[in-house]
Write a protein that holds these residues in place. Structure first.
Motif, mmCIF file in Angstrom:
data_model
loop_
_atom_site.group_PDB
_atom_site.id
_atom_site.type_symbol
_atom_site.label_atom_id
_atom_site.label_comp_id
_atom_site.label_asym_id
_atom_site.label_seq_id
_atom_site.Cartn_x
_atom_site.Cartn_y
_atom_site.Cartn_z
ATOM 1 N N VAL A 82 14.107 -6.816 1.170
ATOM 2 C CA VAL A 82 14.260 -5.553 1.206
ATOM 3 C C VAL A 82 13.565 -4.947 2.262
ATOM 4 C CG1 VAL A 82 14.166 -3.317 -0.028
ATOM 5 C CG2 VAL A 82 14.942 -5.624 -1.143
ATOM 6 N N GLN A 83 13.998 -4.157 2.963
ATOM 7 C CA GLN A 83 12.827 -3.309 4.019
ATOM 8 C C GLN A 83 13.037 -2.015 3.665
ATOM 9 O OE1 GLN A 83 12.701 -4.972 7.875
ATOM 10 N NE2 GLN A 83 12.707 -2.825 8.635
ATOM 11 N N GLY A 84 11.894 -1.217 3.827
ATOM 12 C CA GLY A 84 11.984 0.309 3.258
ATOM 13 C C GLY A 84 10.716 0.889 3.313
ATOM 14 N N HIS A 85 10.437 2.101 2.538
ATOM 15 C CA HIS A 85 9.190 2.629 2.456
ATOM 16 C C HIS A 85 8.735 2.667 0.923
ATOM 17 C CE1 HIS A 85 10.177 4.549 6.575
ATOM 18 N NE2 HIS A 85 11.217 4.652 5.856
ATOM 19 N N PHE A 86 7.560 2.307 1.129
ATOM 20 C CA PHE A 86 6.871 2.239 -0.404
ATOM 21 C C PHE A 86 6.050 3.527 -0.576
ATOM 22 C CE2 PHE A 86 3.444 0.874 -3.183
ATOM 23 C CZ PHE A 86 4.139 0.562 -4.397
ATOM 24 N N ASP A 87 6.482 4.294 -1.685
ATOM 25 C CA ASP A 87 5.764 5.276 -2.146
ATOM 26 C C ASP A 87 6.195 5.901 -3.531
ATOM 27 O OD1 ASP A 87 8.118 6.539 -1.298
ATOM 28 O OD2 ASP A 87 7.203 8.036 -0.008
ATOM 29 N N ASP A 88 5.406 6.531 -4.210
ATOM 30 C CA ASP A 88 5.594 6.908 -5.628
ATOM 31 C C ASP A 88 6.003 5.951 -6.646
ATOM 32 O OD1 ASP A 88 5.418 9.669 -4.870
ATOM 33 O OD2 ASP A 88 7.568 9.692 -4.226
ATOM 34 N N GLY A 89 5.391 4.611 -6.164
ATOM 35 C CA GLY A 89 5.561 3.598 -6.945
ATOM 36 C C GLY A 89 6.700 2.787 -6.842
ATOM 37 N N PHE A 90 7.549 3.133 -5.840
ATOM 38 C CA PHE A 90 8.813 2.124 -6.000
ATOM 39 C C PHE A 90 9.287 2.126 -4.249
ATOM 40 C CE2 PHE A 90 10.447 6.185 -7.140
ATOM 41 C CZ PHE A 90 11.405 6.387 -6.170
ATOM 42 N N ILE A 91 10.085 1.357 -4.015
ATOM 43 C CA ILE A 91 10.524 1.066 -2.413
ATOM 44 C C ILE A 91 11.819 1.821 -2.417
ATOM 45 C CG2 ILE A 91 11.168 -0.602 -0.843
ATOM 46 C CD1 ILE A 91 9.545 -2.877 -2.242
ATOM 47 N N HIS A 92 11.843 2.652 -1.388
ATOM 48 C CA HIS A 92 13.086 3.368 -1.035
ATOM 49 C C HIS A 92 13.677 2.396 0.093
ATOM 50 C CE1 HIS A 92 11.761 7.276 -2.948
ATOM 51 N NE2 HIS A 92 10.775 6.714 -2.471
ATOM 52 N N GLY A 93 14.669 1.881 -0.420
ATOM 53 C CA GLY A 93 15.365 0.763 0.624
ATOM 54 C C GLY A 93 15.940 1.361 1.590
ATOM 55 N N ASP A 94 15.828 0.618 3.071
ATOM 56 C CA ASP A 94 16.493 1.051 3.985
ATOM 57 C C ASP A 94 17.408 -0.092 4.655
ATOM 58 O OD1 ASP A 94 15.399 3.658 4.571
ATOM 59 O OD2 ASP A 94 13.743 2.782 5.963
ATOM 60 N N LEU A 95 17.048 -1.402 4.393
ATOM 61 C CA LEU A 95 17.908 -2.582 4.769
ATOM 62 C C LEU A 95 17.917 -3.432 3.785
ATOM 63 C CD1 LEU A 95 19.348 -3.686 7.261
ATOM 64 C CD2 LEU A 95 16.982 -4.344 8.227
ATOM 65 N N SER A 120 0.824 -1.391 -0.204
ATOM 66 C CA SER A 120 -0.094 0.046 0.091
ATOM 67 C C SER A 120 0.754 1.061 -0.084
ATOM 68 C CB SER A 120 -0.888 0.101 1.146
ATOM 69 O OG SER A 120 -0.263 0.035 2.446
ATOM 70 N N PRO A 121 0.385 2.295 -0.690
ATOM 71 C CA PRO A 121 1.403 3.479 -0.825
ATOM 72 C C PRO A 121 1.587 3.983 0.633
ATOM 73 C CG PRO A 121 -0.596 3.667 -2.534
ATOM 74 C CD PRO A 121 -0.735 2.406 -1.493
ATOM 75 N N TYR A 122 2.703 4.828 0.749
ATOM 76 C CA TYR A 122 3.291 5.570 1.771
ATOM 77 C C TYR A 122 3.308 4.708 3.159
ATOM 78 C CZ TYR A 122 2.075 9.049 -1.867
ATOM 79 O OH TYR A 122 2.063 9.779 -2.742
ATOM 80 N N SER A 123 3.819 3.339 2.952
ATOM 81 C CA SER A 123 3.794 2.834 4.198
ATOM 82 C C SER A 123 5.203 1.857 4.366
ATOM 83 C CB SER A 123 2.957 1.431 3.950
ATOM 84 O OG SER A 123 3.143 0.693 2.897
ATOM 85 N N THR A 124 5.548 1.584 5.347
ATOM 86 C CA THR A 124 7.035 0.773 5.718
ATOM 87 C C THR A 124 6.438 -0.802 5.397
ATOM 88 O OG1 THR A 124 7.277 2.105 7.444
ATOM 89 C CG2 THR A 124 8.798 0.227 7.312
ATOM 90 N N VAL A 125 7.386 -1.311 4.686
ATOM 91 C CA VAL A 125 7.433 -2.351 3.874
ATOM 92 C C VAL A 125 8.615 -3.472 4.068
ATOM 93 C CG1 VAL A 125 5.585 -1.715 2.033
ATOM 94 C CG2 VAL A 125 7.696 -2.069 1.557
ATOM 95 N N ALA A 126 8.264 -4.605 4.024
ATOM 96 C CA ALA A 126 9.497 -5.619 3.797
ATOM 97 C C ALA A 126 8.985 -6.692 2.658
ATOM 98 C CB ALA A 126 9.680 -6.220 4.866
ATOM 99 N N VAL A 127 9.837 -6.797 1.587
ATOM 100 C CA VAL A 127 9.488 -7.599 0.499
ATOM 101 C C VAL A 127 10.510 -8.667 0.358
ATOM 102 C CG1 VAL A 127 9.129 -7.842 -1.911
ATOM 103 C CG2 VAL A 127 8.214 -6.009 -0.722
ATOM 104 N N LYS A 128 10.343 -10.121 0.290
ATOM 105 C CA LYS A 128 11.256 -10.990 0.033
ATOM 106 C C LYS A 128 11.207 -11.593 -1.438
ATOM 107 C CE LYS A 128 13.474 -15.303 1.585
ATOM 108 N NZ LYS A 128 13.164 -16.218 2.726
ATOM 109 N N GLY A 129 12.184 -11.723 -2.238
ATOM 110 C CA GLY A 129 12.018 -12.002 -3.687
ATOM 111 C C GLY A 129 13.489 -12.253 -4.262
ATOM 112 N N LYS A 130 13.380 -12.453 -5.847
ATOM 113 C CA LYS A 130 14.674 -12.638 -6.395
ATOM 114 C C LYS A 130 14.953 -11.357 -7.154
ATOM 115 C CE LYS A 130 15.154 -17.517 -7.064
ATOM 116 N NZ LYS A 130 15.634 -18.465 -7.849
ATOM 117 N N VAL A 131 16.225 -11.121 -7.177
ATOM 118 C CA VAL A 131 16.590 -9.812 -8.194
ATOM 119 C C VAL A 131 16.395 -10.236 -9.603
ATOM 120 C CG1 VAL A 131 18.526 -8.013 -8.671
ATOM 121 C CG2 VAL A 131 18.314 -8.943 -6.281
ATOM 122 N N ALA A 132 15.676 -9.443 -10.476
ATOM 123 C CA ALA A 132 15.362 -9.631 -11.663
ATOM 124 C C ALA A 132 16.190 -8.847 -12.548
ATOM 125 C CB ALA A 132 13.659 -9.249 -11.991
ATOM 126 N N GLU A 133 16.414 -7.643 -12.406
ATOM 127 C CA GLU A 133 17.106 -6.989 -13.191
ATOM 128 C C GLU A 133 17.954 -5.717 -12.308
ATOM 129 O OE1 GLU A 133 15.133 -5.354 -16.641
ATOM 130 O OE2 GLU A 133 13.336 -6.282 -15.809
#
Length: 166
Positions: free
Chosen positions: A114-127, A64-77
């Motif tokens: 990746v843990q960070g903030h999701f806004d403006d359509g992408f994740i700003h990574g913190d960790l 969801s926009p403007y939230s703190t998130v964590a996502v686990k996956g594979k690096v595609a590009e």
């Protein structure tokens, strides 16, 4: 009365016993002020580092926009200091900031969280937490004396190898 060098000095200076308490008080106030400044600086330098709370990963489709998130996956590009992560439910662009410049922070096909903030359509990574357990902070150093120590001693998150005490 005529002012001569001898009478001018004694007229303005006053007796030595009158000046001594004034000078002692001024010296004591200076010592107290110095102690307060030095104590404040020592407290700022000894302040604990920011703690990091690890979050449970969620799917990219559920971000969801403007939230703190964590996502686990594979690096595609990888695109310089940005990369695309794919978790099977979707893909997201991750901004790594200055730490990711040169594209050497992650490898294509690598699984990570990746843990960070999701806004403006992408994740700003913190960790970043790699599959082998290494954690890397993407946050810039804080301003001020504590930030200077962070720049000298490395990132906020210490890298601990799996199985190592610590």
């Amino acid at each position: 009365m005529i002012n001569t060098p001898e009478t001018a000095d004694t007229a303005t200076a006053g007796p030595p016993e009158r000046r001594r308490p004034y000078l002692t008080g001024l010296f004591a106030a200076g010592l107290i002020a110095f102690g307060l400044v030095a104590g404040g600086a020592a407290t700022m330098l000894a302040a604990p580092r920011d703690s990091v709370m690890l979050m449970q990963p969620t799917s990219i489709a559920a971000l969801s926009p403007y939230s703190t998130v964590a996502v686990k996956g594979k690096v595609a590009e990888i695109f310089g200091n940005k990369f695309v992560i794919d978790d099977g439910s979707g893909r997201a662009l991750v901004e790594t900031g200055r730490r990711g410049e040169g594209g050497k922070l992650v490898a294509a096909g690598e699984t990570l969280t990746v843990q960070g903030h999701f806004d403006d359509g992408f994740i700003h990574g913190d960790l970043l937490v790699h599959a082998d357990g290494r954690a890397e902070s993407l946050r810039p150093p804080r301003p001020g004396p504590r930030g200077l120590l962070d720049r000298l001693h490395g990132p906020d998150v210490e890298t601990v190898a799996p199985g190592a005490p610590g």
